[in-house]
Design a protein around this motif. Structure first.
Motif, PDB file in Angstrom:
ATOM      1  N   MET A   1      40.686  99.463  66.809  1.00 51.11           N
ATOM      2  CA  MET A   1      39.769  99.245  65.692  1.00 51.11           C
ATOM      3  C   MET A   1      39.669 100.527  64.864  1.00 51.11           C
ATOM      4  SD  MET A   1      37.580  97.095  64.220  1.00 51.11           S
ATOM      5  CE  MET A   1      37.107  95.862  65.430  1.00 51.11           C
ATOM      6  N   TYR A   2      39.968 100.428  63.569  1.00 53.41           N
ATOM      7  CA  TYR A   2      39.849 101.573  62.682  1.00 53.41           C
ATOM      8  C   TYR A   2      38.433 101.636  62.108  1.00 53.41           C
ATOM      9  CZ  TYR A   2      44.981 101.736  62.647  1.00 53.41           C
ATOM     10  OH  TYR A   2      46.292 101.817  62.999  1.00 53.41           O
ATOM     11  N   LYS A   3      37.828 102.802  62.175  1.00 54.91           N
ATOM     12  CA  LYS A   3      36.526 103.016  61.548  1.00 54.91           C
ATOM     13  C   LYS A   3      36.764 103.667  60.192  1.00 54.91           C
ATOM     14  CE  LYS A   3      32.168 105.525  61.921  1.00 54.91           C
ATOM     15  NZ  LYS A   3      31.362 106.506  62.699  1.00 54.91           N
ATOM     16  N   LEU A  19      34.598  94.410  49.830  1.00 54.69           N
ATOM     17  CA  LEU A  19      35.539  94.718  50.912  1.00 54.69           C
ATOM     18  C   LEU A  19      35.341  93.796  52.109  1.00 54.69           C
ATOM     19  CD1 LEU A  19      35.583  98.635  50.965  1.00 54.69           C
ATOM     20  CD2 LEU A  19      37.576  97.152  50.716  1.00 54.69           C
ATOM     21  N   GLU A  20      34.123  93.374  52.321  1.00 54.28           N
ATOM     22  CA  GLU A  20      33.840  92.521  53.472  1.00 54.28           C
ATOM     23  C   GLU A  20      34.618  91.208  53.401  1.00 54.28           C
ATOM     24  OE1 GLU A  20      32.089  93.404  56.150  1.00 54.28           O
ATOM     25  OE2 GLU A  20      31.916  95.385  55.210  1.00 54.28           O
ATOM     26  N   LYS A  21      34.956  90.783  52.188  1.00 53.58           N
ATOM     27  CA  LYS A  21      35.680  89.515  52.019  1.00 53.58           C
ATOM     28  C   LYS A  21      37.162  89.653  52.373  1.00 53.58           C
ATOM     29  CE  LYS A  21      32.597  87.985  48.294  1.00 53.58           C
ATOM     30  NZ  LYS A  21      32.510  87.596  46.858  1.00 53.58           N
ATOM     31  N   ILE A  22      37.668  90.877  52.321  1.00 50.47           N
ATOM     32  CA  ILE A  22      39.103  91.085  52.589  1.00 50.47           C
ATOM     33  C   ILE A  22      39.320  91.961  53.829  1.00 50.47           C
ATOM     34  CG2 ILE A  22      39.777  90.792  50.177  1.00 50.47           C
ATOM     35  CD1 ILE A  22      39.888  93.833  49.901  1.00 50.47           C
ATOM     36  N   LYS A  23      38.267  92.146  54.604  1.00 50.22           N
ATOM     37  CA  LYS A  23      38.329  93.058  55.747  1.00 50.22           C
ATOM     38  C   LYS A  23      39.254  92.523  56.836  1.00 50.22           C
ATOM     39  CE  LYS A  23      34.785  93.283  58.525  1.00 50.22           C
ATOM     40  NZ  LYS A  23      33.452  93.609  59.074  1.00 50.22           N
ATOM     41  N   PRO A  24      40.253  93.317  57.270  1.00 51.46           N
ATOM     42  CA  PRO A  24      41.078  92.902  58.418  1.00 51.46           C
ATOM     43  C   PRO A  24      40.250  92.929  59.697  1.00 51.46           C
ATOM     44  CG  PRO A  24      42.107  94.676  57.148  1.00 51.46           C
ATOM     45  CD  PRO A  24      40.701  94.582  56.693  1.00 51.46           C
ATOM     46  N   SER A  25      40.649  92.183  60.671  1.00 53.45           N
ATOM     47  CA  SER A  25      39.903  92.103  61.935  1.00 53.45           C
ATOM     48  C   SER A  25      39.903  93.427  62.688  1.00 53.45           C
ATOM     49  CB  SER A  25      40.493  91.008  62.816  1.00 53.45           C
ATOM     50  OG  SER A  25      41.863  91.274  63.090  1.00 53.45           O
ATOM     51  N   GLY A  51      35.316 109.474  61.013  1.00 57.56           N
ATOM     52  CA  GLY A  51      35.999 108.208  60.806  1.00 57.56           C
ATOM     53  C   GLY A  51      37.502 108.371  60.905  1.00 57.56           C
ATOM     54  N   ASP A  52      38.199 107.246  60.953  1.00 60.64           N
ATOM     55  CA  ASP A  52      39.665 107.286  60.957  1.00 60.64           C
ATOM     56  C   ASP A  52      40.217 107.444  59.548  1.00 60.64           C
ATOM     57  OD1 ASP A  52      40.083 106.789  63.796  1.00 60.64           O
ATOM     58  OD2 ASP A  52      39.233 104.807  63.392  1.00 60.64           O
ATOM     59  N   GLY A  53      39.464 106.984  58.544  1.00 60.21           N
ATOM     60  CA  GLY A  53      39.886 107.087  57.161  1.00 60.21           C
ATOM     61  C   GLY A  53      38.677 106.972  56.254  1.00 60.21           C
ATOM     62  N   ALA A  54      38.877 107.259  54.958  1.00 57.49           N
ATOM     63  CA  ALA A  54      37.763 107.200  54.007  1.00 57.49           C
ATOM     64  C   ALA A  54      38.219 106.549  52.708  1.00 57.49           C
ATOM     65  CB  ALA A  54      37.221 108.596  53.734  1.00 57.49           C
ATOM     66  N   LEU A  55      37.339 105.722  52.150  1.00 57.18           N
ATOM     67  CA  LEU A  55      37.554 105.102  50.848  1.00 57.18           C
ATOM     68  C   LEU A  55      36.427 105.530  49.915  1.00 57.18           C
ATOM     69  CD1 LEU A  55      38.555 101.470  51.919  1.00 57.18           C
ATOM     70  CD2 LEU A  55      40.054 103.150  50.833  1.00 57.18           C
ATOM     71  N   PHE A  56      36.757 105.696  48.635  1.00 58.37           N
ATOM     72  CA  PHE A  56      35.775 106.124  47.649  1.00 58.37           C
ATOM     73  C   PHE A  56      35.744 105.133  46.493  1.00 58.37           C
ATOM     74  CE2 PHE A  56      37.093 109.811  49.983  1.00 58.37           C
ATOM     75  CZ  PHE A  56      35.924 110.528  50.174  1.00 58.37           C
ATOM     76  N   SER A  57      34.546 104.946  45.936  1.00 58.23           N
ATOM     77  CA  SER A  57      34.383 103.967  44.861  1.00 58.23           C
ATOM     78  C   SER A  57      35.124 104.360  43.589  1.00 58.23           C
ATOM     79  CB  SER A  57      32.899 103.756  44.555  1.00 58.23           C
ATOM     80  OG  SER A  57      32.279 104.986  44.222  1.00 58.23           O
ATOM     81  N   GLY A  58      35.456 105.626  43.437  1.00 63.22           N
ATOM     82  CA  GLY A  58      36.187 106.065  42.250  1.00 63.22           C
ATOM     83  C   GLY A  58      36.715 107.469  42.411  1.00 63.22           C
TER      84      GLY A  58
END
Length: 432
Positions: A1-3, A19-25, A51-58
């Motif tokens: 599981m990736y955090k 993102l919740e709509k396209i979230k992988p299991s 975390g294992d990775g980070a996403l940013f809104s912009g």
């Protein structure tokens, strides 16, 4: 599981949570919304590294993280507008509302995203662009700068409409009665970014699990074979002590005149400070009364890693404890006691060019270059070169003479000495 930690302006939280709509299991998202840069800094300081990775809104929070947390090793990406999203919006404007391209101000087209293709078809009627490069977004006052830019263009009646990607811009433009369209990445664009991040995480996981082999060779003194058994015991004990320091993260295999260690790529990075300094060299140099050769091998299989490790060990000098790394044929080193190896690709390319131009073995030039860095001088003698390269004084003098003949070294005038014997020759190396 990736955090995966998601950092977003509070004004962007609603669309980011798509993102919740396209979230992988195999992924779980943790959302952290900020109101200002001070708030963002506190969130990054607390959550970025765990975390294992980070996403940013912009690009604004992304660049903030890049500049304030340069030591961060987690993969980081930001959501951007895709060309598909961009032209979907432009179609309605051009064909239904008759808005001209040269009457639009855009704050999210720059070289790094190919200007979203506008230069390919808007010849003669180009929009106003806030910046030619994304680097502009690395400044602390970026929101103020972008807002002032939009407002000034409208005040001077140069544009009729603003396109913005900055969540905080909406309120400011509305306050000045400036017509604008706020762009957000579509689920399609978000999916592309998420797929890219997952791919990076998977590659990183493969690398972390890659098998790395260390081959530690005991130089054999043919005049004193009985000493070998003592050295074997002393080396084995030192390796076990080193293993305890790293929470038993190594598998140790004892051989006749060497010891093999098997570990993971993750522990390799730790014990070599990411290819720059070998803690094992320092430890064994302190613990042992004799030198050893330490070869690190990184290949695509255990067998290949073993072969690389053995070859790397042969590159080391027999006169002092050294380390060498071979990763898929790439040679890095030597790693010396107390020395930080600055592995500079530009510098290595320069040495490769010298090697090709003057027909000098690349490894020889690399060893000389590292020796000069360690000694912090470009002036050496044959005896000094002999000690650090693990060769005879005769061979060292021959190398220095060859460098002189090829204008890569100058022989210095002899220094008068009161001692008997032939005066030493000194040379000034000129690799750069």
């Amino acid at each position: 599981m990736y955090k995966i930690n998601v950092f977003t302006a509070k004004l962007s939280l609603s669309w980011v949570q798509q993102l919740e709509k396209i979230k992988p299991s195999f992924c779980e998202f943790h959302y952290y919304a900020y109101t200002d840069f001070e708030d963002l800094y506190a969130l990054l300081e607390q959550h970025l590294a765990v975390g294992d990775g980070a996403l940013f809104s912009g690009q604004i929070p992304y660049f903030f993280a890049q500049t304030r947390f340069q030591e961060a090793t987690v993969p980081m990406l930001y959501f951007d507008i895709s060309e598909r999203d961009f032209y979907h919006a432009l179609t309605e404007l051009f064909y239904e509302k008759k808005i001209a391209m040269d009457r639009i101000a855009i704050d999210f087209c720059y070289e790094e995203n190919g200007y979203l293709g506008i230069h390919e078809w808007s010849i003669g009627k180009k929009p106003y662009l806030f910046s030619q490069t994304m680097n502009e977004f690395a400044s602390n006052d970026i929101i103020d700068k972008a807002a002032d830019w939009h407002i000034q263009l409208h005040t001077e009646n140069k544009v009729d409409l603003s396109f913005t990607r900055v969540a905080e811009m909406r309120e400011r433009l509305a306050r000045h009665n400036i017509p604008f369209i706020a762009f957000y990445p579509s689920p399609y664009a978000m999916q592309l970014t998420l797929d890219n991040l997952v791919h990076q995480l998977q590659l990183q996981q493969l690398n972390q699990n890659k098998v790395v082999v260390v081959h530690i060779l005991i130089p054999i003194d043919k005049a004193n074979i009985d000493e070998l058994e003592y050295r074997q015991i002393a080396l084995y004990k030192a390796i076990l002590d080193f293993k305890q320091m790293y929470a038993n993260s190594f598998i140790v295999h004892r051989e006749a005149s060497s010891i093999a260690i098997i570990t993971t790529y993750k522990h390799f990075l730790t014990t070599t400070n990411s290819y720059t300094h070998c803690h094992l060299v320092d430890f064994l140099d302190d613990k042992l009364s004799f030198p050893v050769k330490i070869g690190w091998g990184i290949g695509n299989s255990l067998l290949e890693s073993q072969e690389f490790a053995k070859k790397a060990a042969t590159l080391c000098s027999s006169k002092e404890t050294q380390g060498y790394i071979i990763e898929n044929g790439r040679e890095i080193g030597p790693l010396l006691y107390g020395t930080l190896l600055q592995f500079d690709d530009e510098k290595q390319q320069h040495l490769k060019n010298l090697s090709a131009a003057y027909d000098i073995p690349l490894l020889q030039l690399q060893k000389i270059e590292v020796m000069l860095e360690k000694l912090t001088t470009t002036i050496v003698s044959g005896e000094l070169l002999s000690t650090h390269l693990g060769i005879t004084v005769r061979s060292a003098n021959r190398i220095l003479k060859q460098l002189q003949e090829k204008s890569l070294a100058d022989e210095l005038p002899n220094i008068t000495s009161a001692t008997r014997g032939r005066p030493k020759k000194y040379y000034q190396i000129k690799l750069y």
